[in-house]
Enzyme design. Structure first.
Site, PDB file in Angstrom:
ATOM      1  N   ASP A   8     -53.365  52.143  24.400  1.00 27.93           N
ATOM      2  CA  ASP A   8     -52.628  51.086  25.069  1.00 27.93           C
ATOM      3  C   ASP A   8     -53.550  50.598  26.203  1.00 27.93           C
ATOM      4  OD1 ASP A   8     -50.415  49.511  26.065  1.00 27.93           O
ATOM      5  OD2 ASP A   8     -50.210  51.032  27.633  1.00 27.93           O
ATOM      6  N   LEU A   9     -53.294  49.407  26.726  1.00 30.67           N
ATOM      7  CA  LEU A   9     -54.184  48.869  27.766  1.00 30.67           C
ATOM      8  C   LEU A   9     -53.588  49.032  29.178  1.00 30.67           C
ATOM      9  CD1 LEU A   9     -56.723  47.127  28.536  1.00 30.67           C
ATOM     10  CD2 LEU A   9     -55.216  45.141  28.319  1.00 30.67           C
ATOM     11  N   ASP A  10     -52.503  48.287  29.413  1.00 30.45           N
ATOM     12  CA  ASP A  10     -51.925  48.227  30.762  1.00 30.45           C
ATOM     13  C   ASP A  10     -51.372  49.588  31.181  1.00 30.45           C
ATOM     14  OD1 ASP A  10     -52.239  45.334  30.976  1.00 30.45           O
ATOM     15  OD2 ASP A  10     -50.628  45.182  29.518  1.00 30.45           O
ATOM     16  N   THR A  16     -53.254  47.282  35.419  1.00 31.67           N
ATOM     17  CA  THR A  16     -52.578  45.983  35.331  1.00 31.67           C
ATOM     18  C   THR A  16     -51.062  46.115  35.228  1.00 31.67           C
ATOM     19  OG1 THR A  16     -53.369  46.140  33.077  1.00 31.67           O
ATOM     20  CG2 THR A  16     -54.395  44.464  34.446  1.00 31.67           C
ATOM     21  N   LYS A  44     -42.159  48.494  30.740  1.00 39.12           N
ATOM     22  CA  LYS A  44     -43.539  48.838  30.390  1.00 39.12           C
ATOM     23  C   LYS A  44     -43.701  48.889  28.874  1.00 39.12           C
ATOM     24  CE  LYS A  44     -44.970  51.434  34.462  1.00 39.12           C
ATOM     25  NZ  LYS A  44     -45.328  52.769  34.977  1.00 39.12           N
ATOM     26  N   GLY A  45     -44.760  48.289  28.375  1.00 40.29           N
ATOM     27  CA  GLY A  45     -45.041  48.300  26.941  1.00 40.29           C
ATOM     28  C   GLY A  45     -44.236  47.284  26.142  1.00 40.29           C
ATOM     29  N   VAL A  46     -43.284  46.638  26.796  1.00 41.56           N
ATOM     30  CA  VAL A  46     -42.366  45.714  26.112  1.00 41.56           C
ATOM     31  C   VAL A  46     -42.934  44.295  26.176  1.00 41.56           C
ATOM     32  CG1 VAL A  46     -40.019  44.764  26.228  1.00 41.56           C
ATOM     33  CG2 VAL A  46     -40.396  47.217  26.586  1.00 41.56           C
ATOM     34  N   ARG A  48     -43.529  40.166  26.293  1.00 44.24           N
ATOM     35  CA  ARG A  48     -43.126  39.192  27.328  1.00 44.24           C
ATOM     36  C   ARG A  48     -41.702  38.695  27.076  1.00 44.24           C
ATOM     37  NH1 ARG A  48     -47.187  34.344  27.911  1.00 44.24           N
ATOM     38  NH2 ARG A  48     -48.614  36.107  27.653  1.00 44.24           N
ATOM     39  N   SER A 113     -51.988  47.042  22.082  1.00 43.26           N
ATOM     40  CA  SER A 113     -51.332  46.571  23.308  1.00 43.26           C
ATOM     41  C   SER A 113     -50.306  45.495  22.992  1.00 43.26           C
ATOM     42  CB  SER A 113     -52.392  45.995  24.251  1.00 43.26           C
ATOM     43  OG  SER A 113     -51.772  45.295  25.314  1.00 43.26           O
ATOM     44  N   ALA A 114     -49.227  45.466  23.777  1.00 43.92           N
ATOM     45  CA  ALA A 114     -48.211  44.412  23.633  1.00 43.92           C
ATOM     46  C   ALA A 114     -48.671  43.103  24.270  1.00 43.92           C
ATOM     47  CB  ALA A 114     -46.919  44.868  24.301  1.00 43.92           C
ATOM     48  N   SER A 115     -49.722  43.177  25.072  1.00 42.03           N
ATOM     49  CA  SER A 115     -50.098  42.011  25.886  1.00 42.03           C
ATOM     50  C   SER A 115     -50.950  40.992  25.134  1.00 42.03           C
ATOM     51  CB  SER A 115     -50.857  42.483  27.128  1.00 42.03           C
ATOM     52  OG  SER A 115     -51.330  41.361  27.838  1.00 42.03           O
ATOM     53  N   LYS A 116     -50.551  39.736  25.246  1.00 35.39           N
ATOM     54  CA  LYS A 116     -51.342  38.646  24.671  1.00 35.39           C
ATOM     55  C   LYS A 116     -52.602  38.396  25.508  1.00 35.39           C
ATOM     56  CE  LYS A 116     -47.498  36.487  22.326  1.00 35.39           C
ATOM     57  NZ  LYS A 116     -46.635  35.356  22.096  1.00 35.39           N
ATOM     58  N   ASN A 117     -52.646  38.955  26.683  1.00 33.17           N
ATOM     59  CA  ASN A 117     -53.816  38.814  27.559  1.00 33.17           C
ATOM     60  C   ASN A 117     -54.830  39.941  27.373  1.00 33.17           C
ATOM     61  OD1 ASN A 117     -53.054  36.443  29.246  1.00 33.17           O
ATOM     62  ND2 ASN A 117     -51.299  37.746  29.743  1.00 33.17           N
ATOM     63  N   LYS A 144     -43.387  47.031  20.542  1.00 34.05           N
ATOM     64  CA  LYS A 144     -43.004  48.422  20.823  1.00 34.05           C
ATOM     65  C   LYS A 144     -41.536  48.416  21.295  1.00 34.05           C
ATOM     66  CE  LYS A 144     -47.719  49.186  22.469  1.00 34.05           C
ATOM     67  NZ  LYS A 144     -48.603  49.462  23.609  1.00 34.05           N
ATOM     68  N   GLU A 168     -50.725  56.417  25.669  1.00 37.85           N
ATOM     69  CA  GLU A 168     -49.660  55.531  26.142  1.00 37.85           C
ATOM     70  C   GLU A 168     -49.134  55.930  27.522  1.00 37.85           C
ATOM     71  OE1 GLU A 168     -47.737  53.058  26.065  1.00 37.85           O
ATOM     72  OE2 GLU A 168     -48.264  52.060  24.201  1.00 37.85           O
ATOM     73  N   ASP A 169     -48.727  54.930  28.307  1.00 39.54           N
ATOM     74  CA  ASP A 169     -48.094  55.211  29.603  1.00 39.54           C
ATOM     75  C   ASP A 169     -46.633  54.777  29.623  1.00 39.54           C
ATOM     76  OD1 ASP A 169     -48.634  52.392  29.594  1.00 39.54           O
ATOM     77  OD2 ASP A 169     -48.237  52.405  31.755  1.00 39.54           O
TER      78      ASP A 169
HETATM   79  C1  BG6 Z   1     -47.579  45.283  27.999  1.00 42.74           C
HETATM   80  C2  BG6 Z   1     -47.135  45.527  29.404  1.00 42.74           C
HETATM   81  O1  BG6 Z   1     -48.832  45.891  27.785  1.00 42.74           O
HETATM   82  O2  BG6 Z   1     -47.715  43.886  27.732  1.00 42.74           O
HETATM   83  C3  BG6 Z   1     -45.858  44.741  29.696  1.00 42.74           C
HETATM   84  O3  BG6 Z   1     -46.886  46.919  29.563  1.00 42.74           O
HETATM   85  C4  BG6 Z   1     -46.083  43.271  29.391  1.00 42.74           C
HETATM   86  O4  BG6 Z   1     -45.530  44.911  31.065  1.00 42.74           O
HETATM   87  C5  BG6 Z   1     -46.519  43.120  27.940  1.00 42.74           C
HETATM   88  O5  BG6 Z   1     -44.880  42.532  29.607  1.00 42.74           O
HETATM   89  C6  BG6 Z   1     -46.775  41.672  27.524  1.00 42.74           C
HETATM   90  O6  BG6 Z   1     -47.884  41.191  28.236  1.00 42.74           O
HETATM   91  P1  BG6 Z   1     -48.329  39.664  28.251  1.00 42.74           P
HETATM   92  O7  BG6 Z   1     -49.671  39.706  28.947  1.00 42.74           O
HETATM   93  O8  BG6 Z   1     -48.435  39.191  26.829  1.00 42.74           O
HETATM   94  O9  BG6 Z   1     -47.291  38.914  28.999  1.00 42.74           O
HETATM   95 MG    MG Z   2     -48.941  50.455  29.081  1.00 39.29          MG
END
Ligand code: BG6
Ligand code: MG
Length: 214
Positions: A8-10, A16, A44-46, A48, A113-117, A144, A168-169
């Site tokens: 996982d990233l964040d 972050t 966390k992990g959820v 956007r 990672s769940a994050s698009k960033n 997730k 994972e955190d």
């Molecule tokens: C997860 C974070 O990695 O990514 C969440 O733990 C975050 O807090 C999710 O909401 C979505 O991230 P993003 O960058 O696509 O808004």
């Molecule tokens: Mg995380």
């Protein structure tokens, strides 16, 4: 036999998670509400979209579809303002060294990672080239705690779940790993995360010790 690590990233590689928390709080305050550090564990992990649904439910606000889309954009703008400062020195304690070391030992490295960033953050940290596969919020239909992100990660490494360790955190992330049949290393509280083994940071262990353990 463990042959791959899925990170996982964040909150695992880089701090972050605190920026997501700050950005979501600002948004909740805009809606006339707020939420606690304890509630944040449920974000966390959820993704956007699912995070915003939870926050709206907590604040009791009623909003239409267009406002929902605007709020997601606003949260991301706020998050991007906070991560702009990130650089190669900003990994969590021992995290980048741990990943470099695992890579040098021939362990395959993937991101789930769940994050698009996520790709942008990996670039800022200067570690993109270490990853054989990068699965992020743009590549999954189900976020997730669904295991999709890690199952796609294992596929990207050409490994079975039993051959990978997930790091994972978040509660949702550990649930996703376990649902996918992975062993999971929790970064943070054992009581909260309920992973197979727990550390405060990646730097508290070594790739060799973990591979030997599973
Ligand atoms: C997860 C974070 O990695 O990514 C969440 O733990 C975050 O807090 C999710 O909401 C979505 O991230 P993003 O960058 O696509 O808004
Ligand atoms: Mg995380």
């Amino acid at each position: 036999m463990i042959k791959g690590f899925l990170f996982d990233l964040d909150g695992v590689i880089v701090d972050t998670a605190v920026f997501h928390f700050q950005a979501w709080r600002r948004l909740a305050q805009k809606l006339g509400g707020d939420f606690t550090v304890e509630q944040n564990e449920q974000l966390k992990g959820v993704s956007r979209v699912d995070s915003l649904k939870k926050i709206i439910a907590w604040t009791g606000a009623t909003i239409d579809n267009q406002t929902f889309i605007n709020l997601m954009e606003l949260k991301n703008e706020c998050y991007l303002e906070l991560v702009v400062q990130l650089g190669p020195k900003d990994g969590l304690p021992g995290a980048l060294e741990f990943i470099r070391h695992a890579h040098a030992k021939g362990i395959l490295i993937g991101l789930g990672s769940a994050s698009k960033n996520a790709p942008m953050v990996l670039d800022k940290l200067g570690i993109t080239a270490l990853f054989t596969t990068i699965i992020d919020g743009n590549n999954v239909v189900n976020g997730k705690p669904d295991p999709e992100v890690f199952l796609k990660g294992a596929d990207g490494l050409d490994l079975k779940p039993a051959e990978c360790l997930v790091f994972e955190d978040s509660i949702a992330g550990v649930q996703a790993a376990k649902a996918g049949g992975f062993n999971c290393v929790g970064i943070g509280s054992a009581e909260l995360l309920k992973a197979d083994v727990h550390f405060q940071a990646l730097g508290s262990s070594t790739p060799e010790a973990l591979v030997a353990q599973f």
